[in-house]
Design a protein around this motif. Structure first.
Motif, PDB file in Angstrom:
ATOM      1  N   ASN A 156       7.703 -14.613 -52.456  1.00 51.98           N
ATOM      2  CA  ASN A 156       7.000 -14.281 -51.208  1.00 51.98           C
ATOM      3  C   ASN A 156       5.487 -14.188 -51.376  1.00 51.98           C
ATOM      4  O   ASN A 156       4.859 -13.275 -50.869  1.00 51.98           O
ATOM      5  CB  ASN A 156       7.521 -12.970 -50.628  1.00 51.98           C
ATOM      6  CG  ASN A 156       8.992 -13.030 -50.297  1.00 51.98           C
ATOM      7  OD1 ASN A 156       9.526 -14.087 -50.013  1.00 51.98           O
ATOM      8  ND2 ASN A 156       9.663 -11.894 -50.356  1.00 51.98           N
TER       9      ASN A 156
ATOM     10  N   ALA B 255       3.773 -13.713 -54.242  1.00 54.95           N
ATOM     11  CA  ALA B 255       3.329 -12.953 -55.412  1.00 54.95           C
ATOM     12  C   ALA B 255       3.206 -13.887 -56.618  1.00 54.95           C
ATOM     13  O   ALA B 255       3.928 -14.872 -56.723  1.00 54.95           O
ATOM     14  CB  ALA B 255       4.306 -11.828 -55.726  1.00 54.95           C
ATOM     15  N   GLU B 256       2.288 -13.554 -57.515  1.00 50.74           N
ATOM     16  CA  GLU B 256       2.108 -14.320 -58.748  1.00 50.74           C
ATOM     17  C   GLU B 256       2.790 -13.578 -59.889  1.00 50.74           C
ATOM     18  O   GLU B 256       2.613 -12.373 -60.034  1.00 50.74           O
ATOM     19  CB  GLU B 256       0.624 -14.470 -59.067  1.00 50.74           C
ATOM     20  CG  GLU B 256      -0.172 -15.219 -58.029  1.00 50.74           C
ATOM     21  CD  GLU B 256      -1.654 -15.234 -58.364  1.00 50.74           C
ATOM     22  OE1 GLU B 256      -2.003 -15.063 -59.551  1.00 50.74           O
ATOM     23  OE2 GLU B 256      -2.443 -15.393 -57.427  1.00 50.74           O
TER      24      GLU B 256
ATOM     25  N   LYS C 296       1.680  -9.807 -59.505  1.00 50.28           N
ATOM     26  CA  LYS C 296       0.409  -9.553 -58.845  1.00 50.28           C
ATOM     27  C   LYS C 296       0.510 -10.022 -57.404  1.00 50.28           C
ATOM     28  O   LYS C 296       0.966 -11.132 -57.141  1.00 50.28           O
ATOM     29  CB  LYS C 296      -0.709 -10.292 -59.581  1.00 50.28           C
ATOM     30  CG  LYS C 296      -2.095  -9.997 -59.085  1.00 50.28           C
ATOM     31  CD  LYS C 296      -3.118 -10.723 -59.945  1.00 50.28           C
ATOM     32  CE  LYS C 296      -4.526 -10.387 -59.531  1.00 50.28           C
ATOM     33  NZ  LYS C 296      -5.514 -11.092 -60.334  1.00 50.28           N
ATOM     34  N   GLY C 297       0.073  -9.174 -56.472  1.00 55.24           N
ATOM     35  CA  GLY C 297       0.120  -9.514 -55.058  1.00 55.24           C
ATOM     36  C   GLY C 297      -1.089  -8.980 -54.338  1.00 55.24           C
ATOM     37  O   GLY C 297      -2.036  -8.475 -54.945  1.00 55.24           O
ATOM     38  N   LYS C 298      -1.048  -9.043 -53.007  1.00 52.06           N
ATOM     39  CA  LYS C 298      -2.208  -8.634 -52.215  1.00 52.06           C
ATOM     40  C   LYS C 298      -2.449  -7.125 -52.255  1.00 52.06           C
ATOM     41  O   LYS C 298      -3.561  -6.674 -52.026  1.00 52.06           O
ATOM     42  CB  LYS C 298      -2.045  -9.089 -50.765  1.00 52.06           C
ATOM     43  CG  LYS C 298      -0.866  -8.470 -50.046  1.00 52.06           C
ATOM     44  CD  LYS C 298      -0.740  -8.985 -48.639  1.00 52.06           C
ATOM     45  CE  LYS C 298       0.466  -8.335 -47.963  1.00 52.06           C
ATOM     46  NZ  LYS C 298       0.694  -8.850 -46.644  1.00 52.06           N
TER      47      LYS C 298
ATOM     48  N   THR D 210      -1.047  -4.735 -58.623  1.00 55.45           N
ATOM     49  CA  THR D 210      -0.391  -5.354 -59.770  1.00 55.45           C
ATOM     50  C   THR D 210       0.557  -4.358 -60.415  1.00 55.45           C
ATOM     51  O   THR D 210       0.211  -3.193 -60.587  1.00 55.45           O
ATOM     52  CB  THR D 210      -1.448  -5.802 -60.804  1.00 55.45           C
ATOM     53  OG1 THR D 210      -2.372  -6.671 -60.159  1.00 55.45           O
ATOM     54  CG2 THR D 210      -0.815  -6.510 -61.970  1.00 55.45           C
TER      55      THR D 210
ATOM     56  N   VAL E 235       8.251  -7.101 -56.617  1.00 57.41           N
ATOM     57  CA  VAL E 235       7.731  -8.130 -55.715  1.00 57.41           C
ATOM     58  C   VAL E 235       7.509  -7.551 -54.322  1.00 57.41           C
ATOM     59  O   VAL E 235       6.473  -7.774 -53.700  1.00 57.41           O
ATOM     60  CB  VAL E 235       8.689  -9.350 -55.670  1.00 57.41           C
ATOM     61  CG1 VAL E 235       8.306 -10.311 -54.559  1.00 57.41           C
ATOM     62  CG2 VAL E 235       8.689 -10.062 -57.010  1.00 57.41           C
TER      63      VAL E 235
ATOM     64  N   VAL F 123       4.279  -5.193 -54.303  1.00 58.93           N
ATOM     65  CA  VAL F 123       2.944  -5.801 -54.315  1.00 58.93           C
ATOM     66  C   VAL F 123       2.686  -6.668 -53.090  1.00 58.93           C
ATOM     67  O   VAL F 123       1.545  -7.001 -52.800  1.00 58.93           O
ATOM     68  CB  VAL F 123       2.676  -6.608 -55.611  1.00 58.93           C
ATOM     69  CG1 VAL F 123       2.733  -5.725 -56.829  1.00 58.93           C
ATOM     70  CG2 VAL F 123       3.616  -7.780 -55.727  1.00 58.93           C
ATOM     71  N   THR F 124       3.738  -7.042 -52.349  1.00 62.15           N
ATOM     72  CA  THR F 124       3.528  -7.846 -51.147  1.00 62.15           C
ATOM     73  C   THR F 124       3.548  -6.998 -49.879  1.00 62.15           C
ATOM     74  O   THR F 124       2.672  -7.143 -49.028  1.00 62.15           O
ATOM     75  CB  THR F 124       4.585  -8.970 -51.036  1.00 62.15           C
ATOM     76  OG1 THR F 124       5.887  -8.390 -51.073  1.00 62.15           O
ATOM     77  CG2 THR F 124       4.417  -9.975 -52.145  1.00 62.15           C
TER      78      THR F 124
END
Length: 176
Positions: free
Chosen positions: A12, A14-15, A26-28, A31, A75, A78-79
């Motif tokens: 969705n 996320a890295e 890592k997301g918006k 982390t 996930v 972080v999103t």
């Protein structure tokens, strides 16, 4: 294999960085990094995380489902983030968010100040409502439990700090 562990985790947006058994998401919103057991392997294929067992042991089977659930929570954290809502029930019970913490008036002779850990924030839309937000599901739940523990709902009048939607069964008072 664990039924939960078989399902892939959609990223969705996320890295994900895999470094041995250490996974960083890592997301918006932030982390998160977690180290997992050597009994499972995590692979990133086509924008999805897949968890597989190293061997056929019972421990490996159990850890595959646990690892997959933790990755899904990372996930989502972080999103979209996580939040817990608390309500104060009782005359004079109030809460106010200030100085990276929560000031609570819960009927004690003194106010209670609960400091928020790194990555967790508290908001008070009203004086009797608390919203605890963060990216780590475990940390948000732990802070909410600690705030609730200052004055849990008592069984006769139901006064105290309770989760939104929590049902408190009231006891009947003593008859003469």
């Amino acid at each position: 294999m664990s039924r939960v562990g078989k399902h892939p985790v959609a990223l969705n947006g996320a890295e994900v960085t895999l470094n041995g058994n250490v996974v960083t998401v890592k997301g918006k919103l932030g982390t998160l990094t977690t180290a997992f057991s050597d009994k499972v392997t995590v692979e990133n294929k086509d924008g999805q995380l897949n968890v597989s067992r190293v061997d056929e042991s019972r421990e490996s089977n159990a850890l595959s489902g646990t690892t997959r659930a933790i990755l899904a929570n990372m996930v989502q954290g972080v999103t979209a983030g996580f939040e817990k809502r608390l309500n104060l029930v009782g005359v004079g019970y109030r809460a106010k968010a200030e100085n990276n913490g929560l000031k609570l008036e819960l009927g004690f002779s003194h106010d209670v100040f609960h400091a928020m850990p790194e990555g967790v924030t508290a908001e008070t839309p009203t004086q009797t409502e608390i919203v605890i937000k963060g990216v780590n599901k475990q940390q948000v739940g732990q802070v909410a439990a600690e705030v609730r523990a200052y004055r849990p709902p008592e069984p006769y009048k139901g006064k105290g700090v309770r989760y939104t939607g929590e049902v408190v069964l009231l006891k009947e008072t003593k008859k003469k």
